[in-house]
Every structure is written in C-alpha cells, then in structure tokens.
Motif scaffolding. Structure first.
Motif, PDB file in Angstrom:
ATOM      1  N   CYS A 103      12.535  -7.783   7.668  1.00 30.18           N
ATOM      2  CA  CYS A 103      12.596  -6.507   6.954  1.00 30.18           C
ATOM      3  C   CYS A 103      11.632  -6.559   5.777  1.00 30.18           C
ATOM      4  N   ASN A 112      11.617  -4.014   3.451  1.00 33.96           N
ATOM      5  CA  ASN A 112      12.007  -2.976   2.518  1.00 33.96           C
ATOM      6  C   ASN A 112      12.332  -3.446   1.111  1.00 33.96           C
ATOM      7  N   MET A 113      12.879  -4.630   1.014  1.00 32.58           N
ATOM      8  CA  MET A 113      13.184  -5.183  -0.301  1.00 32.58           C
ATOM      9  C   MET A 113      14.132  -4.319  -1.127  1.00 32.58           C
ATOM     10  N   CYS A 114      15.205  -3.820  -0.520  1.00 31.80           N
ATOM     11  CA  CYS A 114      16.259  -3.188  -1.301  1.00 31.80           C
ATOM     12  C   CYS A 114      16.748  -4.273  -2.271  1.00 31.80           C
ATOM     13  N   TYR A 147      19.422  -5.321  -3.578  1.00 29.40           N
ATOM     14  CA  TYR A 147      20.660  -6.085  -3.412  1.00 29.40           C
ATOM     15  C   TYR A 147      20.602  -7.035  -2.215  1.00 29.40           C
ATOM     16  N   CYS A 148      19.564  -6.941  -1.391  1.00 30.67           N
ATOM     17  CA  CYS A 148      19.666  -7.498  -0.042  1.00 30.67           C
ATOM     18  C   CYS A 148      18.911  -8.804   0.150  1.00 30.67           C
ATOM     19  N   VAL A 156      18.355 -10.122   3.126  1.00 31.90           N
ATOM     20  CA  VAL A 156      17.755 -10.180   4.468  1.00 31.90           C
ATOM     21  C   VAL A 156      16.238 -10.456   4.479  1.00 31.90           C
ATOM     22  N   PRO A 157      15.445  -9.790   3.634  1.00 33.67           N
ATOM     23  CA  PRO A 157      14.006 -10.080   3.678  1.00 33.67           C
ATOM     24  C   PRO A 157      13.703 -11.552   3.376  1.00 33.67           C
ATOM     25  N   GLN A 211      16.352  -4.243  11.740  1.00 29.31           N
ATOM     26  CA  GLN A 211      16.879  -3.934  10.403  1.00 29.31           C
ATOM     27  C   GLN A 211      16.516  -2.503  10.040  1.00 29.31           C
ATOM     28  N   HIS A 266      16.580   3.376   8.605  1.00 26.90           N
ATOM     29  CA  HIS A 266      16.520   3.633   7.165  1.00 26.90           C
ATOM     30  C   HIS A 266      16.290   5.126   6.945  1.00 26.90           C
ATOM     31  N   GLN A 305      24.262   3.880   1.446  1.00 22.73           N
ATOM     32  CA  GLN A 305      24.480   2.794   0.465  1.00 22.73           C
ATOM     33  C   GLN A 305      25.122   3.295  -0.825  1.00 22.73           C
ATOM     34  N   ARG A 325      16.059   2.227  -2.911  1.00 22.66           N
ATOM     35  CA  ARG A 325      16.206   2.723  -1.549  1.00 22.66           C
ATOM     36  C   ARG A 325      15.113   3.718  -1.163  1.00 22.66           C
TER      37      ARG A 325
END
Ligand code: 5AD
Ligand code: SF4
Length: 572
Positions: free
Chosen positions: A235, A237-239, A241-242, A244-245, A279, A340, A367, A379
């Motif tokens: 992913c 996106n680099m939200c 809180y996340c 995952v990246p 994702q 997204h 979210q 976001r």
C-alpha cells in the motif's frame, strides 16, 4: 532516491542483515569488523530489489546458505492463520510453494514437525493473540524435545508481525526458528531446510515487484465454495495510523492475465465465488498491457479527493480488470475489497452496475466522520466528499449495499469529532461495519507526530456506542428485507442448528431448512454447498437472516430480465 543513497542504504541493510543473523552462516564463522561482515556476507546483488533484478528467483544462489539442501522430506506443516483475508490467501501461496518442495500439511498438532504462524500487526490486540499462541507452541516444542529427540518441532513466524519485529522476534521469543516477511515466501523451503541443522533463519526483505503472480495458491480448505485472489500487494497510501505500508511494502499490481487465468481455473474446479483482494483495489494498474490506449482521465481531484502519492500513468486499471474477470467467469459471483474512497472512478461503478455477477456491495472504509480527524489520518477526503461519493454510488447503482471500517479514539479525537462519526453512521445505511478502537503502532506517522491521548476507557465507551448504533441500524435494514427474495450461495451448515447456511449478495448470512426444491431443469432435488438458491426472507436479526428456499437458480438466471434496482425489490 539517488543511486548513491540507494546503494548506501542497501549496503547498510546487508551489513545489518548479516550481523543480526550470524547464526545463519553455514560455516559458523563469527564475524568481527563491519568491513569483514560485508565481505563475507551476501553480496549487494542479493539485496537489489526492483524490476530488473528480482530478489528471489526459483531456487536462488544465496551465499550464506548451504547448497543442495533437501527441502520438504515429507515434513508435516501445521498452519495457523491470523488477521485478514489477504493473510489467508498468503498462507495458500505458502502452502503451494511448500507442497511443491515435498512438505505435507496436517491439521493435527501432534503430527506436526513445523508450525507456521501467519501473523497480523494491524492492532496491538492482534499481536497479543499471537504472543499467546507462541506461549502454547513454546511449551509444545519443549515437551516434544523431551519425548522424541528425533522429531524436533520448528516454529516459523510469517507475515506482518514478522516484518514489523524482524530479528527482535528471535531475541524476544527464543523458540522461533524462522522469521519470514510477506515478500520472502519463495525463500521458505530453504529457510526451513536451514532449521534442520539447528540454525535460525530470517528473511524480511521487502520487494518492489514480488506479486507471486506465477504461484497458483493451493486452497487450505478444498471444499470451500469461495476463494480469494490477490490482485495486488502493499500500500502506498500512508494513512497516518496504519502499519500496513511498513509491513507489506510498496504497492504493486499483478498482471491482469494471470488474475483472469486464476479465476477461470477456480471456476473449472467448481468454486462459485471469488473475492479480489488488495489494500486499495482502485489503484490497481497493470502497466504491462496496452499502456497507451487505455489511459483514463482522472477526475477524482476535481471531486474533492486528493492522493499523497504520484499516481502511476497508463496501463489497465481496476475497471478493466473487473470487466475482464466478470466476463471470463459469468456463473461465478465476483466480490472485491478494499476500495479507498479517494480513488473511486466512475468506470468501476459502471462495470459493477452492468454485470449481474459482480456483487453490489461496496466496501468504502470511511474511518471517521470528522473532517479534522480525517485530515490527521491523512485520508485525502472530507466528510462532505465522502457523503457525496455515497450519494453518487447510490445513484449509479440503485439498491447498492455499503460496508465500512471505522476507528474511534484516534489521536486527539474530541467528543465532538467522535459524534461526527456517529452521525455519519446514522446517515449512511451500512449493511456491514468493522469497528475498531485506535491502537497506536510504532513507525507510523501518527506515532511520530501525535499523542495517543484518548484514554482506553473512553476508547472502549466510544467503541461500544458505535457497535450499539451499528447493531440497531443493521437490524432495521435487515428487517426491511423481509418478504424479498435473495440469491443465496450455500456454504455449509450452521454449527448450532444444523440448518443450511449461505450468504446473499451483501455477504449477510442466511439460514434455512434443508428440503427438496425445484431444480433448474424442473425436477425436485435437495440443496447442497455450492448451490445458488432463491430464498424468500422471513426473519431478520442484526447479523443473520432466516428464510424459506424457493428454487435452484444461478447468477445468470436469477437476474435475467430484471435490472438491479428491480431485482433488489423482487417480492414473491
Ligand atoms: N488502530 C485501529 N484500527 C486500525 N486499522 C488500521 N490500523 C489501525 C490502527 N492502528 C483498521 C482500519 C483499516 C482496517 C483494516 O483496520 O479501519 O481499514
Ligand atoms: Fe492502511 Fe490506509 Fe493502506 Fe488501508 S489504505 S492499508 S488503512 S495505509
């Protein structure tokens, strides 16, 4: 990043990798100086990642591993899967790789030689469950060592938690023998072979191009009527809180052809429903095919959505993929997740509305309902832009169902901001919602920038309020379905009642009694898993519907002659 900086980073990485993993060296040499470490360790080549040099080819030459090691030798593997659907699919990729190398699979702990735990790192709670499981496995390993010295147990941790904690896992949890991140599953046979001589093996390199496109996953449950297909990994996106990246790396898409082929193969094997996984499926792009003539005009920015990364140009996009997949397997149901909200092109909505076999349930993770929280989360949309998208989706696909993910208690979330999440949930009728209290993760932008300052007790209260609201609303939504006829794919039997259990188009469970009903050729037959059945809904709770089966059907037949808007209202 300049070539020089990239090279320096890779050199650093290779030296760190060797020093932390000195137990991996086949001759047992203890390395001394930093320079020696680099000289004796794997060359830079082994760490170059990118289009031109894949990290791991089939059976790669890796200097710190002995040659001619035997891999599987019928050793039995027990899989434990935690986390999301992507993890289940990754485990099927791992199983495919190991099976080819002569490993076997078992579902009985006592029979196992190797325990592979597919881990999740998205929230602290997910990791705590895995630490508990490891406690159990450590005890099991100790008891086996006492009972049967010739059959030692090995433990491997795979996936996101492995990537997050890397060698710290082995330092903290001495019982672990293998640590493998999401991009190093091709290396697993070798890593496991190393453990036979008592070594510990780690590979947590992330790749820019690994998609496992050529690995046909072997399903853990061969009887299941549904299957997952990963269409992309990582992913970008680099939200804030996340994690995952950081655990799954950069976003990369699988070639469209390999996805369509896999869908066809699953259809041939009798699978009735596929879920395309990524994702952020709407940023899917296969630049290998038709790069020029399928260019799309990106109108998202104009609609109030912005993206933090430079979008890739050209190639086939998610709408093209959906178009091809749904046409290739017209008798299969096609689902996808997750999309997204900032990347929702009209072409995708168009394909969904036109194809009867694409389920009309969109997972649009909001979210939060507060624009200021959404900004802190990075976001890329406001509450208003999200609500406009919901309206647009509903207008384009009448009767569409919606699902969401919501987080409460994010850094700095005030009572007023939380109330905006509640009003958003009140305003949008979600058929399904996944609701989470915020859990601060190291490495994320939120960890660097903000304070996790909402007390646990408040997070809990807010979480409970979201659950309560969701239950009340989904109960009402489900009740409005009473009298409608739904197409249900039978999955099996309900554990408590023994009734048949299936799912409707909105992924809601539907239970009903076994009996003979009209078959497609006019006879009367019983129902079984894998059958599509038209069921009249007669009762509803917040998470399950009950009904009366009417007749056998198929995706094509059920929706023939009715447009989606009408068919949702189909009353018998
Ligand atoms: N805390 C709580 N929930 C999170 N999610 C992702 N990261 C966190 C976190 N740090 C949720 C998001 C995402 C879903 C998969 O998990 O809602 O959509
Ligand atoms: Fe995490 Fe955001 Fe990527 Fe989803 S889109 S995986 S929430 S960074």
């Amino acid at each position: 990043m300049s070539l020089l900086r990239r090279t320096q980073r890779l050199l650093n990485l290779s030296s760190k990798y060797v020093s932390r993993n000195c137990r991996c060296l086949s001759d047992g040499t203890q390395l001394t100086s930093r320079r020696d470490k680099i000289k004796q360790g794997p060359s830079l080549k082994e760490f170059i990642i990118g289009d031109s040099e894949p990290v791991l080819l089939d059976r790669p030459h890796i200097p710190y591993l002995p040659e001619n090691v035997t891999f599987g030798s019928n050793r039995k593997v027990y899989f434990d899967v935690y986390g999301c659907q992507m993890n289940l699919n990754d485990t099927e990729i791992v199983w495919s790789i190991l099976k080819k190398e002569g490993f076997e699979k078992t579902e009985i702990e006592e029979e196992a030689d190797i325990f592979l735990v597919m881990t999740c790192a998205i929230r602290e709670g997910a990791e705590s469950k895995i630490w508990h499981r490891l406690d159990h496995l450590r005890g099991f390993k100790r008891r086996r060592a006492q009972k049967n010295k010739d059959r030692p147990v090995k433990i491997g941790l795979l996936g996101c938690m492995a990537e997050r904690l890397k060698t710290k896992l082995i330092e903290k949890e001495k019982a672990v023998d293998v640590v493998a991140g999401p991009d190093s599953y091709r290396d697993l046979p070798r890593l496991l072979a190393l453990t036979e001589s008592g070594q510990t093996a780690v590979n947590v390199l992330l790749s820019l191009d690994e998609t496992y496109a050529d690995v046909m996953p072997v399903r853990l449950n061969q009887d299941s009527v549904s299957a997952f297909i990963s269409i992309m990994r990582g992913c970008d996106n680099m939200c804030t809180y996340c994690i995952v990246p950081f655990t799954r790396g950069r976003e990369r898409s699988r070639p469209l052809r390999s996805i369509v082929d896999e869908a066809r193969l699953l259809a041939d094997r009798g699978v009735k429903e596929i879920t395309l996984l990524g994702q952020n499926v709407n940023s899917y792009r296969d630049t290998r095919e038709n790069p020029e003539d399928k260019e799309r005009l990106d109108t998202q920015l104009a609609k109030g959505f912005k993206t933090v990364y430079k979008s890739k140009k050209g190639g086939l996009r998610f709408a093209d993929l959906l178009d091809e997949v749904s046409a290739a397997v017209p008798d299969m149901r096609v689902r996808f997740t997750a999309a997204h909200p900032k990347d929702f092109p009209d072409e995708v909505l168009q394909v969904i509305s036109e194809r009867p076999n694409i389920c009309k349930l969109l997972h649009l993770p909001a979210q939060s309902g507060s624009t200021t929280v959404l900004e802190r989360m990075r976001r890329g949309y406001s509450r208003e832009a999200y609500l406009q998208l919901v309206d647009h989706v509903k207008n384009t696909i009448p009767g569409v169902g919606l699902s969401t993910d919501m987080i409460c208690g994010f850094c700095g979330e005030t009572d007023e901001e939380f109330e905006e999440t509640m009003t958003l949930m009140q305003e949008v009728d979600y058929n399904i919602a996944f609701l989470f209290p915020y859990s601060m993760r190291e490495k994320t932008a939120a960890h660097r920038r903000y304070k996790d300052d909402v007390p646990d007790s408040i997070k809990k209260l807010r979480h409970n309020r979201m659950i309560q609201l969701y239950r009340t609303k989904s109960q009402a939504l489900n009740q409005s379905e009473i009298g409608n006829t739904h197409l249900v794919l039978i999955e099996g039997t309900a554990p408590k009642t023994g009734q048949l259990l299936g799912r409707n188009e909105f992924y809601m469970k539907v239970v009903f009694d076994q009996c003979e009903i009209e078959s497609q050729d006019g006879g009367r037959v019983n129902m079984k898993p894998g059958d599509f059945v038209a069921v009249r809904i007669t009762g509803a709770k917040s998470s399950v519907l009950t009904g009366v089966p009417m007749y056998h059907s198929s995706v094509r037949e059920f929706y023939r002659d009715v447009s989606w808007g009408e068919r949702h209202m189909l009353r018998v």
